[in-house]
Design a protein around this motif. Structure first.
Motif, mmCIF file in Angstrom:
data_model
loop_
_atom_site.group_PDB
_atom_site.id
_atom_site.type_symbol
_atom_site.label_atom_id
_atom_site.label_comp_id
_atom_site.label_asym_id
_atom_site.label_seq_id
_atom_site.Cartn_x
_atom_site.Cartn_y
_atom_site.Cartn_z
ATOM 1 N N TYR A 188 0.780 -1.076 0.002
ATOM 2 C CA TYR A 188 -0.087 -0.022 -0.037
ATOM 3 C C TYR A 188 0.949 1.097 0.120
ATOM 4 N N ASP A 189 0.826 2.053 -0.930
ATOM 5 C CA ASP A 189 1.465 3.357 -1.210
ATOM 6 C C ASP A 189 0.790 4.433 -0.603
ATOM 7 N N GLU A 190 1.004 5.054 0.492
ATOM 8 C CA GLU A 190 0.480 6.231 1.352
ATOM 9 C C GLU A 190 0.322 7.319 0.296
ATOM 10 N N SER A 191 1.359 7.541 -0.398
ATOM 11 C CA SER A 191 1.163 8.719 -0.992
ATOM 12 C C SER A 191 0.617 8.984 -2.209
ATOM 13 N N GLU A 192 0.398 7.421 -2.996
ATOM 14 C CA GLU A 192 -0.517 7.366 -3.793
ATOM 15 C C GLU A 192 -2.058 6.948 -3.561
ATOM 16 N N HIS A 193 -2.330 6.537 -2.131
ATOM 17 C CA HIS A 193 -3.407 6.018 -1.635
ATOM 18 C C HIS A 193 -3.846 4.705 -2.516
ATOM 19 N N GLY A 194 -2.999 3.795 -2.887
ATOM 20 C CA GLY A 194 -3.335 2.574 -3.414
ATOM 21 C C GLY A 194 -2.594 1.421 -3.195
ATOM 22 N N PHE A 195 -3.225 0.245 -3.532
ATOM 23 C CA PHE A 195 -2.796 -0.869 -3.624
ATOM 24 C C PHE A 195 -2.104 -1.428 -4.742
ATOM 25 N N SER A 196 -1.062 -2.251 -4.530
ATOM 26 C CA SER A 196 -0.386 -2.853 -5.920
ATOM 27 C C SER A 196 -0.009 -4.292 -5.443
ATOM 28 N N PHE A 197 -0.058 -5.099 -6.257
ATOM 29 C CA PHE A 197 0.358 -6.369 -6.170
ATOM 30 C C PHE A 197 1.575 -6.859 -7.192
ATOM 31 N N SER A 198 2.479 -7.262 -6.885
ATOM 32 C CA SER A 198 3.750 -7.812 -7.732
ATOM 33 C C SER A 198 3.774 -9.231 -7.457
ATOM 34 N N ALA A 199 3.550 -10.024 -8.611
ATOM 35 C CA ALA A 199 3.852 -11.568 -8.487
ATOM 36 C C ALA A 199 5.384 -11.866 -8.056
ATOM 37 N N GLN A 200 5.572 -12.895 -7.550
ATOM 38 C CA GLN A 200 6.759 -13.300 -7.050
ATOM 39 C C GLN A 200 7.596 -13.462 -8.137
ATOM 40 N N SER A 201 7.072 -13.862 -9.237
ATOM 41 C CA SER A 201 7.956 -14.429 -10.428
ATOM 42 C C SER A 201 7.082 -14.127 -11.662
ATOM 43 N N SER A 202 7.661 -13.864 -12.631
ATOM 44 C CA SER A 202 6.647 -13.422 -14.220
ATOM 45 C C SER A 202 6.371 -14.868 -14.381
ATOM 46 N N SER A 203 6.981 -15.920 -14.215
ATOM 47 C CA SER A 203 6.623 -17.404 -14.697
ATOM 48 C C SER A 203 5.033 -17.832 -13.971
ATOM 49 N N ALA A 204 5.180 -17.363 -12.531
ATOM 50 C CA ALA A 204 4.156 -17.821 -11.724
ATOM 51 C C ALA A 204 2.957 -17.120 -12.322
ATOM 52 N N LEU A 205 3.041 -15.824 -12.533
ATOM 53 C CA LEU A 205 1.734 -15.139 -13.078
ATOM 54 C C LEU A 205 1.288 -15.523 -14.431
ATOM 55 N N THR A 206 2.473 -15.980 -15.388
ATOM 56 C CA THR A 206 2.100 -16.286 -16.658
ATOM 57 C C THR A 206 1.509 -17.850 -16.668
ATOM 58 N N GLU A 207 1.817 -18.612 -15.694
ATOM 59 C CA GLU A 207 1.179 -19.957 -15.567
ATOM 60 C C GLU A 207 -0.419 -19.605 -15.333
ATOM 61 N N ARG A 208 -1.012 -18.639 -14.604
ATOM 62 C CA ARG A 208 -2.263 -18.479 -14.421
ATOM 63 C C ARG A 208 -2.884 -17.660 -15.622
#
Length: 166
Positions: free
Chosen positions: A17-37
């Motif tokens: 959560y970025d306080e200055s942007e007031h928003g959540f973001s999610f980063s997958a542990q690896s691009s291959s883990a996200l690509t599999e989904r």
């Protein structure tokens, strides 16, 4: 729109959560883990106000949460840690899912609560009764009752901790 629980592993990654942007973001542990989904049809988002649930169009699986959610909308509450199980959540809708075209999650009267002791943020439908809680990604838990989404629980890593985890 209905939500269904399936067995499976949550998507590994880091929710911040970025306080200055007031928003959540999610980063997958690896691009291959996200690509599999991800299928070949792209992604879309389900909206609860300005918070988004990213959905793979081909599988209709909810991948993770992200988006704008300013602190001023939070109310402080003692939430503790929710009792959840790992899994995957899929959606079914009468609407055609298209890349980049978001759909609103049915329901009104969402309330945002924050527990400073545990770090959990809960986005709940008011008057929510018990829900089945399913962790779909690191720090992201969805609450379902009778096929309806009734809560989203978010546990971002504290600011400054993300670099330590990568």
């Amino acid at each position: 729109m209905k939500f269904f629980v399936r067995s499976g592993r949550p998507l590994e990654g880091v929710l911040t959560y970025d306080e200055s942007e007031h928003g959540f973001s999610f980063s997958a542990q690896s691009s291959s883990a996200l690509t599999e989904r991800l299928g070949t049809e792209g992604v879309t988002s389900l909206l609860i106000g300005t918070l988004q649930l990213e959905v793979d169009i081909e599988s209709q699986d909810v991948l993770f949460a992200w988006g704008y959610l300013p602190n001023i909308r939070r109310k402080t509450a003692a939430l503790g840690t929710p009792d959840y199980s790992p899994g995957q959540v899929s959606i079914s809708t009468d609407y055609s899912l298209e890349p980049g075209v978001s759909l609103d999650v049915p329901g009104e009267n969402w309330e945002v609560l924050f527990d400073p002791a545990s770090g959990w943020v809960a986005i709940l439908r008011k008057k929510t009764v018990r829900a089945e809680l399913v962790q779909v990604a690191s720090g992201i838990v969805l609450g379902l009752t009778n096929g309806d989404l009734v809560s989203i629980w978010l546990l971002p890593v504290p600011q400054g901790s993300r670099d330590e985890q990568n």
